[in-house]
Design a protein around this motif. Structure first.
Motif, PDB file in Angstrom:
ATOM      1  N   VAL A  24      10.761  13.938   3.228  1.00  0.00           N
ATOM      2  CA  VAL A  24       9.923  12.882   3.790  1.00  0.00           C
ATOM      3  C   VAL A  24       8.890  12.432   2.753  1.00  0.00           C
ATOM      4  O   VAL A  24       8.338  13.240   2.010  1.00  0.00           O
ATOM      5  CB  VAL A  24       9.218  13.334   5.092  1.00  0.00           C
ATOM      6  CG1 VAL A  24       8.170  14.409   4.839  1.00  0.00           C
ATOM      7  CG2 VAL A  24       8.613  12.143   5.817  1.00  0.00           C
ATOM      8  N   ILE A  25       8.691  11.106   2.700  1.00  0.00           N
ATOM      9  CA  ILE A  25       7.609  10.521   1.911  1.00  0.00           C
ATOM     10  C   ILE A  25       6.834   9.578   2.814  1.00  0.00           C
ATOM     11  O   ILE A  25       7.350   9.107   3.841  1.00  0.00           O
ATOM     12  CB  ILE A  25       8.129   9.792   0.653  1.00  0.00           C
ATOM     13  CG1 ILE A  25       9.162   8.731   1.011  1.00  0.00           C
ATOM     14  CG2 ILE A  25       8.690  10.798  -0.348  1.00  0.00           C
ATOM     15  CD1 ILE A  25       9.620   7.871  -0.183  1.00  0.00           C
ATOM     16  N   VAL A  26       5.590   9.311   2.447  1.00  0.00           N
ATOM     17  CA  VAL A  26       4.720   8.450   3.251  1.00  0.00           C
ATOM     18  C   VAL A  26       4.144   7.343   2.360  1.00  0.00           C
ATOM     19  O   VAL A  26       3.932   7.535   1.169  1.00  0.00           O
ATOM     20  CB  VAL A  26       3.593   9.277   3.923  1.00  0.00           C
ATOM     21  CG1 VAL A  26       4.161  10.191   4.993  1.00  0.00           C
ATOM     22  CG2 VAL A  26       2.799  10.091   2.912  1.00  0.00           C
ATOM     23  N   ARG A  27       3.896   6.177   2.986  1.00  0.00           N
ATOM     24  CA  ARG A  27       3.340   5.036   2.238  1.00  0.00           C
ATOM     25  C   ARG A  27       1.868   4.862   2.595  1.00  0.00           C
ATOM     26  O   ARG A  27       1.511   4.718   3.770  1.00  0.00           O
ATOM     27  CB  ARG A  27       4.116   3.755   2.544  1.00  0.00           C
ATOM     28  CG  ARG A  27       3.684   2.612   1.632  1.00  0.00           C
ATOM     29  CD  ARG A  27       4.603   1.433   1.695  1.00  0.00           C
ATOM     30  NE  ARG A  27       4.606   0.885   3.041  1.00  0.00           N
ATOM     31  CZ  ARG A  27       5.626   0.201   3.558  1.00  0.00           C
ATOM     32  NH1 ARG A  27       6.722  -0.001   2.858  1.00  0.00           N
ATOM     33  NH2 ARG A  27       5.552  -0.271   4.781  1.00  0.00           N
ATOM     34  N   ARG A  28       1.026   4.885   1.549  1.00  0.00           N
ATOM     35  CA  ARG A  28      -0.415   4.753   1.738  1.00  0.00           C
ATOM     36  C   ARG A  28      -0.760   3.386   2.323  1.00  0.00           C
ATOM     37  O   ARG A  28      -0.237   2.358   1.884  1.00  0.00           O
ATOM     38  CB  ARG A  28      -1.156   4.923   0.402  1.00  0.00           C
ATOM     39  CG  ARG A  28      -1.119   6.318  -0.155  1.00  0.00           C
ATOM     40  CD  ARG A  28      -1.955   6.433  -1.434  1.00  0.00           C
ATOM     41  NE  ARG A  28      -1.492   5.541  -2.486  1.00  0.00           N
ATOM     42  CZ  ARG A  28      -0.537   5.853  -3.374  1.00  0.00           C
ATOM     43  NH1 ARG A  28       0.045   7.042  -3.341  1.00  0.00           N
ATOM     44  NH2 ARG A  28      -0.194   4.986  -4.304  1.00  0.00           N
ATOM     45  N   ALA A  29      -1.686   3.368   3.280  1.00  0.00           N
ATOM     46  CA  ALA A  29      -2.147   2.114   3.868  1.00  0.00           C
ATOM     47  C   ALA A  29      -3.024   1.339   2.895  1.00  0.00           C
ATOM     48  O   ALA A  29      -3.090   0.106   2.964  1.00  0.00           O
ATOM     49  CB  ALA A  29      -2.906   2.395   5.168  1.00  0.00           C
ATOM     50  N   THR A  30      -3.691   2.033   1.976  1.00  0.00           N
ATOM     51  CA  THR A  30      -4.632   1.365   1.077  1.00  0.00           C
ATOM     52  C   THR A  30      -3.962   0.481   0.037  1.00  0.00           C
ATOM     53  O   THR A  30      -4.460  -0.599  -0.271  1.00  0.00           O
ATOM     54  CB  THR A  30      -5.513   2.394   0.342  1.00  0.00           C
ATOM     55  OG1 THR A  30      -4.666   3.323  -0.347  1.00  0.00           O
ATOM     56  CG2 THR A  30      -6.425   3.123   1.304  1.00  0.00           C
ATOM     57  N   ASP A  31      -2.849   0.933  -0.538  1.00  0.00           N
ATOM     58  CA  ASP A  31      -2.236   0.162  -1.618  1.00  0.00           C
ATOM     59  C   ASP A  31      -0.720   0.053  -1.534  1.00  0.00           C
ATOM     60  O   ASP A  31      -0.085  -0.519  -2.415  1.00  0.00           O
ATOM     61  CB  ASP A  31      -2.627   0.739  -2.978  1.00  0.00           C
ATOM     62  CG  ASP A  31      -2.104   2.147  -3.203  1.00  0.00           C
ATOM     63  OD1 ASP A  31      -1.352   2.678  -2.362  1.00  0.00           O
ATOM     64  OD2 ASP A  31      -2.461   2.729  -4.251  1.00  0.00           O
ATOM     65  N   GLY A  32      -0.124   0.613  -0.479  1.00  0.00           N
ATOM     66  CA  GLY A  32       1.319   0.511  -0.293  1.00  0.00           C
ATOM     67  C   GLY A  32       2.146   1.437  -1.158  1.00  0.00           C
ATOM     68  O   GLY A  32       3.370   1.357  -1.145  1.00  0.00           O
ATOM     69  N   GLY A  33       1.497   2.322  -1.916  1.00  0.00           N
ATOM     70  CA  GLY A  33       2.232   3.256  -2.753  1.00  0.00           C
ATOM     71  C   GLY A  33       2.817   4.394  -1.936  1.00  0.00           C
ATOM     72  O   GLY A  33       2.246   4.820  -0.931  1.00  0.00           O
ATOM     73  N   TRP A  34       3.965   4.893  -2.374  1.00  0.00           N
ATOM     74  CA  TRP A  34       4.634   6.011  -1.705  1.00  0.00           C
ATOM     75  C   TRP A  34       4.191   7.320  -2.335  1.00  0.00           C
ATOM     76  O   TRP A  34       3.956   7.380  -3.551  1.00  0.00           O
ATOM     77  CB  TRP A  34       6.146   5.873  -1.812  1.00  0.00           C
ATOM     78  CG  TRP A  34       6.689   4.761  -0.969  1.00  0.00           C
ATOM     79  CD1 TRP A  34       6.898   3.472  -1.362  1.00  0.00           C
ATOM     80  CD2 TRP A  34       7.077   4.839   0.395  1.00  0.00           C
ATOM     81  NE1 TRP A  34       7.403   2.742  -0.314  1.00  0.00           N
ATOM     82  CE2 TRP A  34       7.526   3.559   0.788  1.00  0.00           C
ATOM     83  CE3 TRP A  34       7.093   5.869   1.338  1.00  0.00           C
ATOM     84  CZ2 TRP A  34       7.977   3.279   2.061  1.00  0.00           C
ATOM     85  CZ3 TRP A  34       7.554   5.588   2.610  1.00  0.00           C
ATOM     86  CH2 TRP A  34       7.978   4.309   2.970  1.00  0.00           C
ATOM     87  N   GLU A  35       4.092   8.356  -1.512  1.00  0.00           N
ATOM     88  CA  GLU A  35       3.669   9.666  -1.992  1.00  0.00           C
ATOM     89  C   GLU A  35       4.215  10.766  -1.097  1.00  0.00           C
ATOM     90  O   GLU A  35       4.687  10.512   0.013  1.00  0.00           O
ATOM     91  CB  GLU A  35       2.146   9.758  -2.062  1.00  0.00           C
ATOM     92  CG  GLU A  35       1.462   9.663  -0.696  1.00  0.00           C
ATOM     93  CD  GLU A  35      -0.051   9.630  -0.781  1.00  0.00           C
ATOM     94  OE1 GLU A  35      -0.613   9.735  -1.892  1.00  0.00           O
ATOM     95  OE2 GLU A  35      -0.687   9.496   0.277  1.00  0.00           O
ATOM     96  N   LEU A  36       4.121  11.976  -1.593  1.00  0.00           N
ATOM     97  CA  LEU A  36       4.428  13.156  -0.790  1.00  0.00           C
ATOM     98  C   LEU A  36       3.235  13.426   0.115  1.00  0.00           C
ATOM     99  O   LEU A  36       2.091  13.182  -0.276  1.00  0.00           O
ATOM    100  CB  LEU A  36       4.674  14.361  -1.698  1.00  0.00           C
ATOM    101  CG  LEU A  36       5.884  14.252  -2.616  1.00  0.00           C
ATOM    102  CD1 LEU A  36       5.842  15.336  -3.690  1.00  0.00           C
ATOM    103  CD2 LEU A  36       7.174  14.337  -1.816  1.00  0.00           C
ATOM    104  N   PRO A  37       3.460  13.927   1.325  1.00  0.00           N
ATOM    105  CA  PRO A  37       2.331  14.221   2.200  1.00  0.00           C
ATOM    106  C   PRO A  37       1.496  15.382   1.661  1.00  0.00           C
ATOM    107  O   PRO A  37       2.023  16.320   1.061  1.00  0.00           O
ATOM    108  CB  PRO A  37       2.980  14.581   3.538  1.00  0.00           C
ATOM    109  CG  PRO A  37       4.370  14.992   3.194  1.00  0.00           C
ATOM    110  CD  PRO A  37       4.745  14.240   1.954  1.00  0.00           C
TER     111      PRO A  37
END
Length: 143
Positions: A24-37
């Motif tokens: 699973v990866i998540v997309r930051r609301a601040t800049d739309g970048g994807w990251e690991l939780p």
């Protein structure tokens, strides 16, 4: 002896595998970048408890933290020290409920999610995938 020891914020992230071998990866609301939780460790908090808390806060998943798989040290654009620890984690279900910090999530095979992640986080996924393989075939001891 080090003349200038690193002063850094500690961040921990999980490479969270579902039983389907997807991450699973998540997309930051601040800049739309994807990251690991994951996120920052609190003062006086134990490392494994911190990464479990952060993953639960961001995704509502209840991970088993299996093993640390990678570390990274850097300075951000403001010159602040950062120290990151990445863990191989696993969950029994894929039911995600996002915190307001994130606007989307995706499950996918490790090679596919790596395409959306920064190079250091993609390297952590590769390391976790290898540890997962070794744990699954019994060639690596579990924590």
């Amino acid at each position: 002896m080090t003349d200038k020891p690193l002063q850094a914020t500690v961040t921990q992230r999980g490479v969270v595998f579902a039983p389907t071998d997807e991450v699973v990866i998540v997309r930051r609301a601040t800049d739309g970048g994807w990251e690991l939780p994951g996120g920052r460790i609190d003062r006086d908090e134990r490392a494994v408890a911190a990464v479990r808390r952060e993953i639960a806060e961001e995704t509502a998943l209840d991970p088993e933290v299996v093993a640390p798989v990678d570390t990274l040290v850097w300075h951000n654009d403001a010159g602040n020290g950062r120290f990151a620890v990445y863990y191989y984690c696993r969950v029994s279900d894929r039911d995600v409920s996002l915190s307001p910090e994130h606007e989307a999530y995706a499950w996918g095979p490790p090679t596919e999610v790596c395409e959306r992640l920064s190079d250091p986080q993609a390297e952590a996924v590769a390391a976790a995938t290898e540890v997962r393989r070794r744990v699954s075939d019994g060639s690596a001891p579990r924590k």
